[in-house]
Structure formats: structure tokens, C-alpha cells
Design an enzyme around this catalytic site. Structure first.
Site, PDB file in Angstrom:
ATOM      1  N   CYS A  88       0.864  -1.180   0.000  1.00 50.29           N
ATOM      2  CA  CYS A  88       0.000   0.000   0.000  1.00 50.29           C
ATOM      3  C   CYS A  88       0.898   1.227   0.000  1.00 50.29           C
ATOM      4  O   CYS A  88       1.648   1.439   0.963  1.00 50.29           O
ATOM      5  CB  CYS A  88      -0.932  -0.017   1.209  1.00 50.29           C
ATOM      6  SG  CYS A  88      -2.074   1.374   1.195  1.00 50.29           S
ATOM      7  N   CYS A 233      -3.395   6.774  -4.974  1.00 49.02           N
ATOM      8  CA  CYS A 233      -3.089   5.343  -4.893  1.00 49.02           C
ATOM      9  C   CYS A 233      -1.631   5.063  -5.308  1.00 49.02           C
ATOM     10  O   CYS A 233      -1.295   5.106  -6.496  1.00 49.02           O
ATOM     11  CB  CYS A 233      -4.054   4.512  -5.743  1.00 49.02           C
ATOM     12  SG  CYS A 233      -3.945   2.739  -5.355  1.00 49.02           S
TER      13      CYS A 233
HETATM   14  O1  PYC Z   1      -1.897   3.745  -2.042  1.00 45.63           O
HETATM   15  O2  PYC Z   1      -1.349   1.763  -2.802  1.00 45.63           O
HETATM   16  C1  PYC Z   1      -2.146   2.537  -2.296  1.00 45.63           C
HETATM   17  C2  PYC Z   1      -3.486   2.045  -1.936  1.00 45.63           C
HETATM   18  C3  PYC Z   1      -3.996   0.792  -2.183  1.00 45.63           C
HETATM   19  C4  PYC Z   1      -5.292   0.789  -1.668  1.00 45.63           C
HETATM   20  C5  PYC Z   1      -5.535   2.022  -1.126  1.00 45.63           C
HETATM   21  N1  PYC Z   1      -4.420   2.769  -1.299  1.00 45.63           N
END
Ligand code: PYC
Length: 312
Positions: A88, A233
């Protein structure tokens, strides 16, 4: 009464709940094995920590564990409202900001063990964090998926620490006002992708131009438990970088500013890890803010002591 001490942060709006003590004892061994133990034997902890009534669908939990891989100084297993995550990015940035808040780290690098490999995170003097993620790559390009009620949707399947289906052409506005439509569409895409050859894909990522100058593009990321990522993300940005590198659309070392649906940004860069295999070494930089220190209390008389389990 049982208790678990946590520290909450958010990275570009996406929350991370770091478990400091009181979490399950997963024993020793490779983190992938300990993650499997967490999944099989301690799922109630996962639910209790991130699900309602103590948490919400958006919270990603981070369980600190002793590392197994040589050279790592700590280990972490990330989890969400429906299960575990491989890696994550926003969570690693949140973890670093939390450790800095606690005085456990100073500006510099920390090697972190995760179930999908070692990552390296650097805390910068201004509080920003750069994550050198696991190697990312595109597995399949321009895959045509038949989405019931919509028709054919084309996208790339890529790994960035989690599996993503990345879609450029979708016809939806990437605006919060369209949240319901975006969630409904990406959820249907996810189900179709899973039944049409890619069962491991658990994140769907849409792209569109950003209205702001200096930003490469905006994304909308649907996470495995049907919540959308408030941050751009980190693993999704890594998967995007792998596709850009494979298409020759971004030069090695060049900055890619990825904006989330709520306007927060990460800056991504890559180096080739193994050009013949199309593998890149992505680096994602962002900032997290600590929000709360808390002790979660577990009352055996509480019928929702272990959380309200949601399975979309
Ligand atoms: O930032 O990799 C990330 C992530 C995955 C799910 C939520 N955030």
C-alpha cells in the site's frame, strides 16, 4: 478489557490506521506466510480495527511486525474492510509519517518488509515521503472486457504491488459529483475482469485529464472493498508508471504528477528494473498527516466488538 493502540493518519485524504500494540501475534517467518496466518486465523482483528463501528470502509490498517527479509528494519501487513493488501503506497507514506511523529525515525531511509517484497521509504526533511515500491509491470495491454449493461471496455492489466485494471476510455467525468456512477461502473468492470480471465485483479483505475496545470492526469481508483481511494493510490500510480514505461510515454526519471479524484497528488518516477521483462522500479512521493492517537477497546459484551463485516 482487551485494548489495541493505534495512530491514525491520512495521505492525500486516504486514511491509514497504524496498529502500535495489542494486534494479533502472527509468529515468525516470511511476511507472505504471516499474512496468510492473519487471513486464516485472525480475520476478526482485521474487521475490528478497520470496519464500523470503530472504523469505516475507507480505512487501511497497517500491522507492524518484525521483518523477515535481510536488511529490513521493520515489517508491515496492510489490510482493509474486506481483506489484506499486498502493498500500500499511501499506507507506507502514512506509516513513515506516523513513525516520525512518534520520534521513532529521523529523515532518511527505512527498508520495509511486506508480503509482496521489500520496499524502501525515505522520509525527507520537509516531511514528504518517497516510497521505492516493489517492481511493477504490465501483464496485458488493451484487454477487451464485456461489461454487462455497458459493452466493451478496454484496459491494461498491471501489477504495482496490487493488481490493477487501468482504463483510459470510459466516458465518465472524474468528478466527485459522479461518485455513484464511477463506483457502479468500476465495480461492474471489476466483476467482469475477474470472470473474463483476470481473477486476481482487485483494483480498477480510471484516468482523465486534470483541469489543473502541471498535473499529468487525474485518476479514480476503486479499492477491493468498493471504497474509492481518496489518494492517487501509490500502487495504482506504480501500475500506471509501468504502462507508461511500456508504451514509451514517460522517460526514465521524469516526474509524473498523479492527481486523485479529490485533488491530492503523488509524484511518480521510475527506473528500469529489468527492461527485457518490462519491469520498472517505481518511486512514489507524497505527504501524510497524523490525525489521532487512540486506544481501541474490546468489550466482550459488545455484539459488534469485532466489527461489522462488509462484503460488497
Ligand atoms: O496507495 O497503494 C495505495 C493504496 C492501495 C489501496 C488504497 N491505497
Amino acid at each position: 478489557m482487551k485494548s489495541i493502540r493505534v495512530l491514525d493518519s491520512h495521505t492525500g485524504g486516504e486514511p491509514t490506521r497504524l496498529v502500535l500494540d495489542g494486534g494479533p501475534d502472527l509468529g515468525t517467518g516470511p511476511l507472505a506466510e504471516r499474512a496468510a496466518r492473519f487471513r486464516t486465523h485472525f480475520d476478526a482483528y482485521r474487521s475490528a480495527i478497520v470496519n464500523e463501528p470503530r472504523g469505516s470502509d475507507t480505512i487501511v490498517g497497517a500491522l507492524l511486525v518484525p521483518p523477515d527479509r535481510a536488511g529490513c528494519t521493520l515489517g508491515v501487513i496492510f489490510f482493509n474492510n474486506v481483506g489484506l493488501l499486498g502493498m500500500c503506497g499511501h499506507g507506507t507514506i502514512g506509516l513513515m509519517a506516523s513513525l516520525a511523529h512518534l520520534g521513532r525515525i529521523q529523515p532518511g531511509r527505512v527498508a520495509i518488509d511486506t508480503p509482496v517484497g521489500a520496499v524502501s521509504a525515505e522520509l525527507h526533511p520537509d516531511g514528504a515521503v518517497s516510497v521505492d515500491n516493489v517492481a511493477a509491470y504490465r501483464q496485458a495491454r488493451g484487454v477487451a472486457i464485456d461489461v454487462p449493461g455497458h459493452g466493451t471496455v478496454r484496459g491494461d492489466v498491471a501489477w504495482g504491488g496490487n493488481w490493477f485494471f487501468l482504463v483510459e476510455e470510459h466516458g465518465l467525468p472524474l468528478e466527485l459529483a459522479a461518485l455513484e456512477a464511477l463506483t457502479d461502473f468500476t465495480w461492474r468492470v471489476r466483476q467482469a475482469v475477474n470472470t473474463q480471465g483476470y481473477p486476481a485483479v482487485d483494483h480498477v483505475e480510471l484516468f482523465a485529464p486534470s483541469p489543473r496545470a502541471g498535473i499529468a492526469c487525474r485518476n479514480f481508483v476503486l479499492c477491493p472493498g468498493k471504497a474509492y481511494d481518496r489518494s492517487p493510490c501509490g500502487t495504482g500510480t506504480s501500475a500506471k508508471l509501468a504502462c507508461l514505461a511500456a508504451d514509451g510515454k514517460l522517460a526514465e526519471g521524469a516526474a509524473w504528477v498523479q492527481e486523485s479524484i479529490i485533488g491530492s497528488t503523488f509524484t511518480g518516477r521510475y527506473r528500469w528494473h529489468d527492461r527485457t521483462k518490462g519491469e520498472i522500479a517505481p518511486t512514489v512521493t507524497g505527504t501524510a498527516h497524523v490525525m489521532a492517537e487512540a486506544t481501541l477497546l474490546f468489550d466482550a459484551r459488545d455484539p459488534f466488538c469485532w466489527g461489522i463485516r462488509t462484503q460488497p
